[in-house]
Design a protein around this motif. Sequence first.
Motif, mmCIF file in Angstrom:
data_model
loop_
_atom_site.group_PDB
_atom_site.id
_atom_site.type_symbol
_atom_site.label_atom_id
_atom_site.label_comp_id
_atom_site.label_asym_id
_atom_site.label_seq_id
_atom_site.Cartn_x
_atom_site.Cartn_y
_atom_site.Cartn_z
ATOM 1 N N VAL A 123 -8.443 31.932 -6.727
ATOM 2 C CA VAL A 123 -8.157 33.106 -7.538
ATOM 3 C C VAL A 123 -9.451 33.781 -7.947
ATOM 4 C CG1 VAL A 123 -7.134 33.908 -9.686
ATOM 5 C CG2 VAL A 123 -5.961 32.210 -8.309
ATOM 6 N N PHE A 124 -10.427 33.002 -8.348
ATOM 7 C CA PHE A 124 -11.777 33.530 -8.444
ATOM 8 C C PHE A 124 -12.745 32.455 -7.980
ATOM 9 C CE2 PHE A 124 -12.685 31.242 -12.340
ATOM 10 C CZ PHE A 124 -11.495 31.262 -13.050
ATOM 11 N N ASP A 125 -13.854 32.898 -7.435
ATOM 12 C CA ASP A 125 -14.823 32.005 -6.818
ATOM 13 C C ASP A 125 -16.015 31.869 -7.751
ATOM 14 O OD1 ASP A 125 -16.670 30.671 -5.267
ATOM 15 O OD2 ASP A 125 -16.198 31.774 -3.438
ATOM 16 N N SER A 126 -16.212 30.674 -8.305
ATOM 17 C CA SER A 126 -17.276 30.478 -9.287
ATOM 18 C C SER A 126 -18.668 30.584 -8.683
ATOM 19 C CB SER A 126 -17.114 29.116 -9.980
ATOM 20 O OG SER A 126 -17.121 28.075 -9.021
ATOM 21 N N ARG A 127 -18.756 30.666 -7.350
ATOM 22 C CA ARG A 127 -20.064 30.899 -6.731
ATOM 23 C C ARG A 127 -20.494 32.352 -6.878
ATOM 24 N NH1 ARG A 127 -18.308 28.333 -1.084
ATOM 25 N NH2 ARG A 127 -16.527 29.614 -1.683
ATOM 26 N N ARG A 128 -19.536 33.211 -7.219
ATOM 27 C CA ARG A 128 -19.845 34.617 -7.469
ATOM 28 C C ARG A 128 -19.540 34.918 -8.930
ATOM 29 N NH1 ARG A 128 -17.400 34.947 -2.216
ATOM 30 N NH2 ARG A 128 -15.437 35.756 -3.035
ATOM 31 N N GLY A 129 -19.502 36.197 -9.266
ATOM 32 C CA GLY A 129 -19.271 36.562 -10.652
ATOM 33 C C GLY A 129 -17.831 36.332 -11.078
ATOM 34 N N LEU A 130 -17.626 36.144 -12.375
ATOM 35 C CA LEU A 130 -16.277 35.987 -12.904
ATOM 36 C C LEU A 130 -16.265 36.299 -14.390
ATOM 37 C CD1 LEU A 130 -15.994 33.074 -14.692
ATOM 38 C CD2 LEU A 130 -16.332 32.157 -12.400
ATOM 39 N N THR A 131 -15.069 36.646 -14.872
ATOM 40 C CA THR A 131 -14.824 36.838 -16.302
ATOM 41 C C THR A 131 -13.473 36.240 -16.639
ATOM 42 O OG1 THR A 131 -16.110 38.888 -16.443
ATOM 43 C CG2 THR A 131 -14.466 38.517 -18.153
ATOM 44 N N VAL A 132 -13.413 35.483 -17.747
ATOM 45 C CA VAL A 132 -12.166 34.969 -18.300
ATOM 46 C C VAL A 132 -12.003 35.576 -19.684
ATOM 47 C CG1 VAL A 132 -10.868 32.937 -19.034
ATOM 48 C CG2 VAL A 132 -12.395 32.790 -17.057
ATOM 49 N N SER A 133 -10.870 36.227 -19.919
ATOM 50 C CA SER A 133 -10.573 36.813 -21.225
ATOM 51 C C SER A 133 -9.250 36.250 -21.721
ATOM 52 C CB SER A 133 -10.481 38.343 -21.111
ATOM 53 O OG SER A 133 -9.958 38.913 -22.304
ATOM 54 N N VAL A 134 -9.205 35.777 -22.971
ATOM 55 C CA VAL A 134 -7.982 35.203 -23.519
ATOM 56 C C VAL A 134 -8.031 35.260 -25.042
ATOM 57 C CG1 VAL A 134 -8.859 32.820 -23.629
ATOM 58 C CG2 VAL A 134 -6.392 33.231 -23.304
ATOM 59 N N TRP A 135 -6.856 35.392 -25.659
ATOM 60 C CA TRP A 135 -6.718 35.236 -27.104
ATOM 61 C C TRP A 135 -6.238 33.808 -27.384
ATOM 62 C CZ3 TRP A 135 -7.806 38.644 -31.054
ATOM 63 C CH2 TRP A 135 -8.123 39.958 -30.684
ATOM 64 N N ALA A 136 -6.866 33.136 -28.371
ATOM 65 C CA ALA A 136 -6.535 31.739 -28.657
ATOM 66 C C ALA A 136 -6.463 31.506 -30.161
ATOM 67 C CB ALA A 136 -7.572 30.802 -28.033
ATOM 68 N N LEU B 144 -8.216 37.524 -15.760
ATOM 69 C CA LEU B 144 -9.323 37.044 -14.946
ATOM 70 C C LEU B 144 -9.853 38.191 -14.094
ATOM 71 C CD1 LEU B 144 -7.830 33.679 -13.600
ATOM 72 C CD2 LEU B 144 -8.968 34.116 -15.783
ATOM 73 N N PHE B 145 -11.169 38.237 -13.923
ATOM 74 C CA PHE B 145 -11.832 39.260 -13.127
ATOM 75 C C PHE B 145 -12.842 38.571 -12.212
ATOM 76 C CE2 PHE B 145 -10.695 40.848 -17.245
ATOM 77 C CZ PHE B 145 -10.183 42.123 -17.038
ATOM 78 N N PRO B 146 -12.942 39.005 -10.951
ATOM 79 C CA PRO B 146 -13.900 38.372 -10.031
ATOM 80 C C PRO B 146 -15.295 38.960 -10.128
ATOM 81 C CG PRO B 146 -12.591 39.959 -8.842
ATOM 82 C CD PRO B 146 -12.083 39.976 -10.259
ATOM 83 N N TYR B 147 -15.729 39.320 -11.323
ATOM 84 C CA TYR B 147 -17.069 39.826 -11.583
ATOM 85 C C TYR B 147 -17.309 39.743 -13.079
ATOM 86 C CZ TYR B 147 -14.538 44.091 -12.888
ATOM 87 O OH TYR B 147 -13.672 44.994 -13.467
ATOM 88 N N ALA B 148 -18.548 39.896 -13.486
ATOM 89 C CA ALA B 148 -18.893 39.799 -14.907
ATOM 90 C C ALA B 148 -18.716 41.159 -15.573
ATOM 91 C CB ALA B 148 -20.329 39.319 -15.067
ATOM 92 N N LEU B 149 -17.839 41.229 -16.565
ATOM 93 C CA LEU B 149 -17.679 42.463 -17.330
ATOM 94 C C LEU B 149 -18.931 42.721 -18.161
ATOM 95 C CD1 LEU B 149 -14.043 42.234 -18.755
ATOM 96 C CD2 LEU B 149 -14.826 43.634 -16.853
ATOM 97 N N ALA B 150 -19.242 43.995 -18.328
ATOM 98 C CA ALA B 150 -20.344 44.385 -19.201
ATOM 99 C C ALA B 150 -19.891 44.320 -20.660
ATOM 100 C CB ALA B 150 -20.810 45.794 -18.853
ATOM 101 N N THR C 95 -18.205 34.902 -19.246
ATOM 102 C CA THR C 95 -18.636 35.583 -18.027
ATOM 103 C C THR C 95 -19.702 34.764 -17.312
ATOM 104 O OG1 THR C 95 -20.466 36.860 -19.001
ATOM 105 C CG2 THR C 95 -18.253 37.813 -19.145
ATOM 106 N N HIS C 96 -19.705 34.894 -15.990
ATOM 107 C CA HIS C 96 -20.770 34.324 -15.171
ATOM 108 C C HIS C 96 -21.263 35.416 -14.239
ATOM 109 C CE1 HIS C 96 -21.950 32.067 -11.299
ATOM 110 N NE2 HIS C 96 -22.989 32.085 -12.110
ATOM 111 N N ASP C 97 -22.556 35.727 -14.317
ATOM 112 C CA ASP C 97 -23.185 36.733 -13.467
ATOM 113 C C ASP C 97 -24.207 36.031 -12.582
ATOM 114 O OD1 ASP C 97 -24.569 38.769 -12.253
ATOM 115 O OD2 ASP C 97 -24.718 40.013 -14.049
ATOM 116 N N PRO C 98 -23.911 35.838 -11.282
ATOM 117 C CA PRO C 98 -24.837 35.094 -10.430
ATOM 118 C C PRO C 98 -26.134 35.845 -10.154
ATOM 119 C CG PRO C 98 -23.055 36.000 -9.123
ATOM 120 C CD PRO C 98 -22.704 36.253 -10.556
ATOM 121 N N VAL C 99 -26.135 37.166 -10.290
ATOM 122 C CA VAL C 99 -27.359 37.927 -10.042
ATOM 123 C C VAL C 99 -28.382 37.667 -11.139
ATOM 124 C CG1 VAL C 99 -28.341 40.230 -9.730
ATOM 125 C CG2 VAL C 99 -26.105 39.678 -8.738
ATOM 126 N N THR C 100 -27.928 37.683 -12.391
ATOM 127 C CA THR C 100 -28.826 37.371 -13.508
ATOM 128 C C THR C 100 -28.885 35.876 -13.782
ATOM 129 O OG1 THR C 100 -27.049 37.649 -15.138
ATOM 130 C CG2 THR C 100 -28.354 39.604 -14.567
#
Length: 658
Positions: free
Chosen positions: A391-404, A514-520, A467-472
């Motif tokens: 669903v998303f690949d942790s080798r690239r960017g990702l974002t998880v957003s949730v209310w808890a 879930l997003f397959p990139y890091a949100l700003a 968020t995970h940003d593999p570039v930074t």
Amino acid sequence: MVGVTAAVLATVAAVRIAVPQQQQHQNVQVAAAADGLGYQREAVRMMTWNICGEAGGSRGSSSYCPWRSRPQAKAAAIETIVRQRDLNVVMLQEVCYPDEAAGRGGDRNDLAPLMAALGPGWTYRTAVVARPDGRSDCRGGDLIGTLGQVIAVRGTITSSTVTPLLVAGDPNHYPDTTTKRTSNLLCVRVEGWQNTPCGTHLLHNNDAEYARETASLKQKISGVAVPVLGGDFNTSQGSASTSPIRPLFDAYPECDQQAYAPGDAINEMTHFNSTDAEPAVAQQKLDYVFAASGFTYCDSLTEFADTNTNTAAADDPAGLSDHAPLLAFTRGQALTWKFDEAAGTTTADSSINGLTGKLAGGVTRSTERVRSLRFDGTGTVVSGVDGTVNVFDSRRGLTVSVWAKPDAAAPNGSLINQANNNGSPVDLSYTGGKWRFAMVTADAAGAAVDQVLATAQPGAWTHLVATHDPVTAKMNLFVNGTLAGSVAHTKRVPSGTPVTVGTAYQGGLDDLQLFPYALASAEITKLRAGQTMLPAVPTGTDTIPAADTANPGCHQNGGYGTVPSLTPRLSATVRHDDPTVPVRGEFSIWDNTDAGQPQPIYLGGPGSASNYVTGSGTVSVTLPTLIAGHSYGWYVRTSDGTNVSATAPVCHFVAAAG
């Protein structure tokens, strides 16, 4: 990388050969996509591939096509890539497809085995692309049908358009000017999608007609809602600044112009050719993907191309075309569970991916936050994937957003994780009274983790974004919109499936995205507030050349300055909430002297869209020739491909007489 192996090619025998009923073209305009939340745009995960079904030469010649007579093998390779990369769009060029209207039916074509391999849930449209001699039939003997391009999508196509880009003789190569080359822009609208997949195959290869063909393409694509444009553009790029297709680079981001992770190559080659006469393999980039939405990933799968020397004595190559498939993923959502159902044991995915969540164990419905889920420590929600899709690949960017909202005495529990065989490469949890975002540092049992911790408040609804940003090479944890912690993360460990929510967790959860990139950070602020990411109203509007020197600039409230050109440019400063998003201006101008004159440019119409800038900057469009002495009104709005701003105030000027 996915390899072409004997096992892959062995699946050919299992591919059913059937001719699905051809979808009929609908002669309607591509509908404009409804405005939606900027962060709710779907992700297009696509392949464009020239499978060289047109070529008919023998081994060792420049027109040789690997495996041309074995479309089942090509279908099996495409199906393999689709399954392993979870693609939802396939664009192919040089395809032989059945065309009953032209009397070219049967099952000896590329399309029948492809659609059989992709299986249910996929729909398609086709467009003819004639050869330089005007013929559009597939070469006889091996394949029967019409030559052209196809777009297949995992979804329901609701309408399509086939727009000619150039139909003209080419006297530089073919003295008989009655011969025709035909290149078309094929676009499809898909039920529930904001993006519009479009494909093309340009033909002129830098001859005298190429500039006209490219200009025609840019004009036609500018009127398409949120386009994702791919295909064989038949030109070696060089650089974006000098490319023959620079008009497209000026208008849209291209997928392979940036690295998406450390070590990711840019401008990868997509075409390989050699002959007996010239055995050195020539490598070019001929295939491109442009998109208004921007990208999160791009890759040329050269292992599927014939990259070896093409000689008459050589064996049949492992590569299936002289082109490589080009993959491109656009920015968008991977999964969205709102948990808004009043009852039942499933929760719907409101992204286009259809990953229904399955409730199990101690999970109950709650009326908190309108509707949400409660977990008693024994229940989970699991994504309904088929075991082959990340669903998303942790080798690239990702974002998880949730209310808890953890219970006051809640034990440790996981809000969301996506595991592999050695643990959870991605895990967002409530641990020891703290929020914890962790990613493993190696694909091995018991591997160490990089983690970010932040103080939690039990009994209170909290918005969390990881968020995970593999570039930074950074992991970030935001709590209620504020950056709570950041840590370096340089390892690239693959995730598995499925996504699991609520393991051992006790408390409430709501609105998982879930997003397959890091949100700003600006996007995260808007996401928490449930607001739309919007471009700003343009400022600094002006004509170029400027109005008269005595009173230059944008004249309002009935004032008119004089512009000393009949083909001036309109210019504006644009800005977006998110400094990383591509943004452009959309202009409109009308004749105030003679209301009966046709409107030269109108919002959303051909020629109205400017070049794009990232985040903020100055954009402009060149006007068609105006009428000397006439007065004009104009304004501009800003667009990010999904949302548009309000229009700026109306400006006025007079086109100089004589």
